[in-house]
Design a protein around this motif. Structure first.
Motif, PDB file in Angstrom:
ATOM      1  N   UNK A 144       8.158  25.932  -9.915  1.00  0.00           N
ATOM      2  CA  UNK A 144       7.102  25.104 -10.504  1.00  0.00           C
ATOM      3  C   UNK A 144       6.769  23.929  -9.608  1.00  0.00           C
ATOM      4  N   UNK A 145       5.477  23.724  -9.410  1.00  0.00           N
ATOM      5  CA  UNK A 145       5.005  22.572  -8.657  1.00  0.00           C
ATOM      6  C   UNK A 145       4.859  21.392  -9.613  1.00  0.00           C
ATOM      7  N   UNK A 146       5.412  20.253  -9.237  1.00  0.00           N
ATOM      8  CA  UNK A 146       5.339  19.074 -10.098  1.00  0.00           C
ATOM      9  C   UNK A 146       4.421  18.020  -9.483  1.00  0.00           C
ATOM     10  N   UNK A 147       4.151  16.994 -10.247  1.00  0.00           N
ATOM     11  CA  UNK A 147       3.189  15.975  -9.845  1.00  0.00           C
ATOM     12  C   UNK A 147       3.817  14.961  -8.880  1.00  0.00           C
ATOM     13  N   UNK A 148       2.980  14.441  -7.990  1.00  0.00           N
ATOM     14  CA  UNK A 148       3.418  13.384  -7.084  1.00  0.00           C
ATOM     15  C   UNK A 148       3.563  12.089  -7.885  1.00  0.00           C
ATOM     16  N   UNK A 149       4.734  11.446  -7.763  1.00  0.00           N
ATOM     17  CA  UNK A 149       4.982  10.226  -8.543  1.00  0.00           C
ATOM     18  C   UNK A 149       4.890   8.957  -7.702  1.00  0.00           C
ATOM     19  N   UNK A 150       5.097   9.075  -6.383  1.00  0.00           N
ATOM     20  CA  UNK A 150       5.014   7.883  -5.549  1.00  0.00           C
ATOM     21  C   UNK A 150       4.817   8.251  -4.080  1.00  0.00           C
ATOM     22  N   UNK A 151       4.329   7.283  -3.323  1.00  0.00           N
ATOM     23  CA  UNK A 151       4.148   7.427  -1.881  1.00  0.00           C
ATOM     24  C   UNK A 151       5.030   6.380  -1.202  1.00  0.00           C
ATOM     25  N   UNK A 152       5.818   6.849  -0.254  1.00  0.00           N
ATOM     26  CA  UNK A 152       6.623   5.951   0.553  1.00  0.00           C
ATOM     27  C   UNK A 152       6.300   6.215   2.026  1.00  0.00           C
ATOM     28  N   UNK A 153       6.675   5.292   2.878  1.00  0.00           N
ATOM     29  CA  UNK A 153       6.348   5.490   4.276  1.00  0.00           C
ATOM     30  C   UNK A 153       7.136   4.588   5.195  1.00  0.00           C
ATOM     31  N   UNK A 154       7.050   4.921   6.486  1.00  0.00           N
ATOM     32  CA  UNK A 154       7.676   4.116   7.534  1.00  0.00           C
ATOM     33  C   UNK A 154       6.651   3.935   8.652  1.00  0.00           C
ATOM     34  N   UNK A 155       6.308   2.679   8.906  1.00  0.00           N
ATOM     35  CA  UNK A 155       5.404   2.352  10.010  1.00  0.00           C
ATOM     36  C   UNK A 155       6.234   1.672  11.093  1.00  0.00           C
ATOM     37  N   UNK A 185      -5.068   1.660   1.870  1.00  0.00           N
ATOM     38  CA  UNK A 185      -6.411   1.634   1.306  1.00  0.00           C
ATOM     39  C   UNK A 185      -6.872   2.994   0.842  1.00  0.00           C
ATOM     40  N   UNK A 186      -6.435   4.050   1.555  1.00  0.00           N
ATOM     41  CA  UNK A 186      -6.777   5.418   1.148  1.00  0.00           C
ATOM     42  C   UNK A 186      -5.897   5.869  -0.010  1.00  0.00           C
ATOM     43  N   UNK A 187      -4.578   5.671   0.108  1.00  0.00           N
ATOM     44  CA  UNK A 187      -3.645   6.215  -0.871  1.00  0.00           C
ATOM     45  C   UNK A 187      -3.764   5.556  -2.235  1.00  0.00           C
ATOM     46  N   UNK A 188      -4.119   4.275  -2.268  1.00  0.00           N
ATOM     47  CA  UNK A 188      -4.236   3.583  -3.556  1.00  0.00           C
ATOM     48  C   UNK A 188      -5.399   4.081  -4.400  1.00  0.00           C
ATOM     49  N   UNK A 189      -6.302   4.830  -3.802  1.00  0.00           N
ATOM     50  CA  UNK A 189      -7.369   5.465  -4.571  1.00  0.00           C
ATOM     51  C   UNK A 189      -6.842   6.602  -5.448  1.00  0.00           C
ATOM     52  N   UNK A 190      -5.627   7.076  -5.146  1.00  0.00           N
ATOM     53  CA  UNK A 190      -5.085   8.235  -5.848  1.00  0.00           C
ATOM     54  C   UNK A 190      -3.813   7.926  -6.635  1.00  0.00           C
ATOM     55  N   UNK A 191      -3.074   6.892  -6.216  1.00  0.00           N
ATOM     56  CA  UNK A 191      -1.790   6.611  -6.842  1.00  0.00           C
ATOM     57  C   UNK A 191      -1.479   5.119  -6.692  1.00  0.00           C
ATOM     58  N   UNK A 192      -0.985   4.485  -7.753  1.00  0.00           N
ATOM     59  CA  UNK A 192      -0.719   3.042  -7.650  1.00  0.00           C
ATOM     60  C   UNK A 192       0.607   2.704  -6.967  1.00  0.00           C
ATOM     61  N   UNK A 193       1.558   3.648  -6.993  1.00  0.00           N
ATOM     62  CA  UNK A 193       2.895   3.375  -6.458  1.00  0.00           C
ATOM     63  C   UNK A 193       2.959   3.754  -4.982  1.00  0.00           C
ATOM     64  N   UNK A 194       2.531   2.844  -4.125  1.00  0.00           N
ATOM     65  CA  UNK A 194       2.500   3.079  -2.671  1.00  0.00           C
ATOM     66  C   UNK A 194       3.236   1.938  -1.988  1.00  0.00           C
ATOM     67  N   UNK A 195       4.244   2.282  -1.178  1.00  0.00           N
ATOM     68  CA  UNK A 195       4.982   1.253  -0.459  1.00  0.00           C
ATOM     69  C   UNK A 195       5.347   1.784   0.920  1.00  0.00           C
ATOM     70  N   UNK A 196       5.014   1.030   1.962  1.00  0.00           N
ATOM     71  CA  UNK A 196       5.269   1.445   3.340  1.00  0.00           C
ATOM     72  C   UNK A 196       6.101   0.381   4.045  1.00  0.00           C
ATOM     73  N   UNK A 197       7.297   0.747   4.466  1.00  0.00           N
ATOM     74  CA  UNK A 197       8.156  -0.152   5.227  1.00  0.00           C
ATOM     75  C   UNK A 197       7.671  -0.264   6.666  1.00  0.00           C
ATOM     76  N   UNK A 198       8.015  -1.342   7.327  1.00  0.00           N
ATOM     77  CA  UNK A 198       7.709  -1.482   8.753  1.00  0.00           C
ATOM     78  C   UNK A 198       9.002  -1.580   9.536  1.00  0.00           C
ATOM     79  N   UNK A 239      -6.266   8.425   9.140  1.00  0.00           N
ATOM     80  CA  UNK A 239      -6.021   9.831   9.478  1.00  0.00           C
ATOM     81  C   UNK A 239      -4.688  10.330   8.925  1.00  0.00           C
ATOM     82  N   UNK A 240      -3.648   9.491   8.989  1.00  0.00           N
ATOM     83  CA  UNK A 240      -2.353   9.941   8.486  1.00  0.00           C
ATOM     84  C   UNK A 240      -2.388  10.056   6.965  1.00  0.00           C
ATOM     85  N   UNK A 241      -3.141   9.191   6.291  1.00  0.00           N
ATOM     86  CA  UNK A 241      -3.278   9.300   4.839  1.00  0.00           C
ATOM     87  C   UNK A 241      -3.994  10.590   4.454  1.00  0.00           C
ATOM     88  N   UNK A 242      -5.043  10.937   5.181  1.00  0.00           N
ATOM     89  CA  UNK A 242      -5.762  12.182   4.902  1.00  0.00           C
ATOM     90  C   UNK A 242      -4.899  13.405   5.207  1.00  0.00           C
TER      91      UNK A 242
END
Length: 385
Positions: free
Chosen positions: A188-199, A218-231, A283-286
């Motif tokens: 079963x495919x489940x829903x995406x709950x959050x976006x994380x990242x490393x820049x 800016x791109x990802x927040x159009x689809x999901x509110x839980x977005x956090x990218x570490x640097x 581009x990486x968000x797309x």
């Protein structure tokens, strides 16, 4: 592309395509192979490339008794695999392919070694030519953990980052040994709950990576509110030998599936026009959204790893939902049949889902249901207390 026959007990292949697949499965199955006509006709410089001989060296390091014979002109290789040993060692990876090219081989072989792997790899950590160390840590680790009863000891630590073209990165990979892998049902495919990242950035202004992060968010927040990218801003010796920056994004679903996408900048030093941070972030968000659209229970880059673990698992039925088959996976399934005699049942997943199930389970592109009965591959080298 496929096996052309047998000769003196060796499976015979032609050409350089899927070189890594053949060596990997030869090592696991114990079946010796000979590969001929490596870039014999379609290249000005026929024979093995540096990254391919480097891979042979890595396999020789982690096995006992392996015999490798390279033809005088470099256009043929005879590979007689020894026993998987593992243990602690260091390996300098070829710059051309990056650490990821070798790391996924270690990930596939590690659970079946005699001794737990503790390997230090040096070279390019983030390359467009192979999955990055961040991509592997996110998506491939999540895949392996599904098949392990206990993932204690599985770890990947980035000591230094190294970008193209000069590298200078260093990672440490540890992997426990297992007697067997379990058969699983992941249908079963489940829903995406959050976006994380490393820049990350090396030897460039931190403003570059911050601009890329803002663009990606800016791109990802159009689809999901839980977005956090570490640097990760590396300095000095920890920043490798070349300047650059990049972003790795990971979409995590409610059942632990992780889809990953990454883009690394181009500089004048690495060739081409310098990358604009805002363009890279968008581009990486797309690219990540495309991975989510493909769907399934595994990142498209590591479909082949799922097929391998299913094939080697316990003698029970395994089912796994994946997105559209990549070409690499298609040939890997053919090679699994040739080395292990195992075939997979492939079905359009739409027929497997009950009509009254949530439509979100089949959202996105067409899905494929992989089904097989594992061969019960056992690690006889693992000591039993």
């Amino acid at each position: 592309m496929t096996c052309t026959g047998k000769e003196n007990g060796l499976l015979v292949y032609q050409g350089s395509n899927f070189f890594k697949q053949r060596l990997l499965l030869s090592t696991l199955s114990g079946k010796p192979i000979i590969i001929r006509d490596i870039r014999l006709l379609d290249d000005d410089t026929p024979g093995l490339r540096e990254y391919e001989t480097n891979l042979l060296e890595l396999l020789d390091q982690m096995t006992n008794g392996t015999r490798i014979t390279i033809g005088q002109d470099g256009t043929s290789v005879t590979y007689r695999p020894g026993l998987l040993h593992g243990g602690e060692f260091q390996h300098e990876c070829c710059i051309e392919r990056g650490i990821g090219y070798y790391l996924d081989v270690l990930l596939a072989l590690g659970p079946f070694c005699k001794l737990p792997l503790d390997v230090t790899l040096t070279g390019v950590t983030n390359s467009a030519e192979s999955p990055s160390v961040d991509h592997i840590k996110a998506s491939a680790f999540a895949t392996l953990k599904r098949f392990l009863l206990d993932d204690e000891g599985l770890q990947l630590v980035v000591r230094k980052r190294g970008l193209m073209p000069a590298g200078g990165g260093e990672v440490t990979f540890t992997c426990p040994v297992k007697k067997t892998l379990k058969a699983i049902q992941c249908t079963k495919q489940t829903m995406v709950k959050r976006i994380r990242g490393m820049a990350y950035c090396c030897k460039v202004s931190p403003a570059m990576v911050n601009r890329a992060v803002e663009s990606a968010k800016g791109v990802m927040l159009n689809f999901l509110p839980d977005v956090y990218i570490n640097t990760d801003q590396q300095k000095g010796k920890r920043s490798g030998n070349s300047p650059g920056f990049g972003v790795n994004l990971v979409a995590e679903t409610t059942d632990g599936t992780k889809f990953s996408a990454e883009i690394t900048s181009k500089t004048m030093e690495s060739g081409g026009n310098p990358t604009v941070p805002e363009d890279l972030g968008r581009d990486v968000a797309m690219k990540l959204l495309d991975e989510v659209y493909r769907g399934g229970c595994v990142d498209s880059t590591f479909q082949w790893l799922v097929a391998l673990y299913m094939a080697l698992g316990q003698k029970d039925v395994s089912k796994f939902l994946i997105g559209p088959l990549s070409q690499y996976t298609i040939y890997f399934l053919q090679h699994l049949r040739e080395f292990f005699g195992i075939t997979f049942k492939l079905e359009n997943a739409a027929g497997e889902i009950e009509k009254d199930d949530d439509d979100d389970e089949m959202a996105g592109s067409n899905k494929v249901m992989l089904t097989c009965v594992g061969i019960g591959y056992s690690n006889f080298s693992k000591r039993v207390l």
